[in-house]
Design a protein around this motif. Structure first.
Motif, PDB file in Angstrom:
ATOM      1  N   ASN A   1      33.089 -24.811  56.580  1.00 16.76           N
ATOM      2  CA  ASN A   1      31.823 -24.436  55.962  1.00 16.76           C
ATOM      3  C   ASN A   1      31.655 -25.178  54.635  1.00 16.76           C
TER       4      ASN A   1
ATOM      5  N   TRP B   1      32.863 -20.695  59.458  1.00 13.62           N
ATOM      6  CA  TRP B   1      31.504 -20.163  59.376  1.00 13.62           C
ATOM      7  C   TRP B   1      31.527 -18.828  58.655  1.00 13.62           C
TER       8      TRP B   1
ATOM      9  N   ASP C   1      28.385 -15.866  57.840  1.00 11.98           N
ATOM     10  CA  ASP C   1      26.944 -15.615  57.950  1.00 11.98           C
ATOM     11  C   ASP C   1      26.331 -15.569  56.555  1.00 11.98           C
ATOM     12  N   GLU C   2      25.021 -15.641  56.487  1.00 12.26           N
ATOM     13  CA  GLU C   2      24.317 -15.755  55.210  1.00 12.26           C
ATOM     14  C   GLU C   2      24.650 -14.628  54.236  1.00 12.26           C
ATOM     15  N   GLY C   3      24.896 -13.429  54.747  1.00 17.56           N
ATOM     16  CA  GLY C   3      25.198 -12.295  53.877  1.00 17.56           C
ATOM     17  C   GLY C   3      26.678 -12.108  53.592  1.00 17.56           C
ATOM     18  N   TYR C   4      27.511 -13.039  54.011  1.00 18.75           N
ATOM     19  CA  TYR C   4      28.966 -12.948  53.855  1.00 18.75           C
ATOM     20  C   TYR C   4      29.490 -11.620  54.414  1.00 18.75           C
TER      21      TYR C   4
ATOM     22  N   ARG D   1      26.499 -10.742  65.773  1.00 13.67           N
ATOM     23  CA  ARG D   1      27.407 -11.517  64.930  1.00 13.67           C
ATOM     24  C   ARG D   1      28.707 -11.849  65.658  1.00 13.67           C
TER      25      ARG D   1
END
Length: 180
Positions: free
Chosen positions: A37, A126, A128-131, A157
């Motif tokens: 990432n 990876w 996700d956007e919100g960790y 998810r």
């Protein structure tokens, strides 16, 4: 003759034949380029993660209820504390501590106190956007994890995390869910 029978038996136990030209090492086709990432933020990664799925590795044999705690230190490294329950969710607690340092975008080197001369690559593939969900792997393919901020991961998810593992050459047939 005995060796030939054993070899044929082991081949027959294989769950998935590697594609032509594949170089399997552990759970991953190492001929597939692995990516980390690029926008990884250690400060957002800090905190508690529940291991919801993993590729079995010897040091985690019998572990359930596994968590990882990362705390950002003043020098930019992360402290690492991994815990699990041995055998059952009310079994004895097993714990290992160490530190991780950033060596590239989404790439950490982890060293555990009980293994002072050995560090291991730990690539965040990876988040996700919100960790809330993360996928972690190692270039050799000998380990991999799906982590989540809660013990129960939402199906969307989990599906996304599995796709990331597949994209990075991991054999999904060997991924095991971790009870919490």
């Amino acid at each position: 003759m005995r060796g030939l029978i054993l070899a044929l038996f082991l081949i027959g136990c294989s769950t998935k034949a590697p594609p032509p030209g594949a170089l399997f090492s552990g759970y991953r086709d190492t001929s597939v380029q692995m990516s980390s990432n690029a926008l990884f933020d250690p400060a957002r990664y800090a905190g508690t993660w529940y291991e919801v799925a993993r590729y079995p590795v010897p040091f985690q044999r019998g572990c359930v209820g596994t968590t990882a705690q990362y705390d950002l230190r003043a020098d930019g490294t992360l402290s690492v504390v991994n815990t699990c329950r041995e055998g059952t969710l009310d079994g004895p607690i097993k714990r290992i501590e160490g530190a991780a340092r950033l060596v590239g975008p989404g790439r950490l080197e982890v060293k555990f106190d009980s293994v002072p001369f050995l560090s291991s690559p730990y690539w965040v593939l990876w988040v996700d956007e919100g960790y809330r969900t993360a996928v972690v792997g190692v270039p050799s393919g000998r380990a991999g994890w799906i982590l989540n901020r809660d013990p129960v991961i939402p199906p969307d998810r989990l599906a996304a995390a599995r796709e990331i593992l597949d994209f990075n050459g991991y054999d999904l047939a060997h991924l095991r869910m971790v009870p919490h």
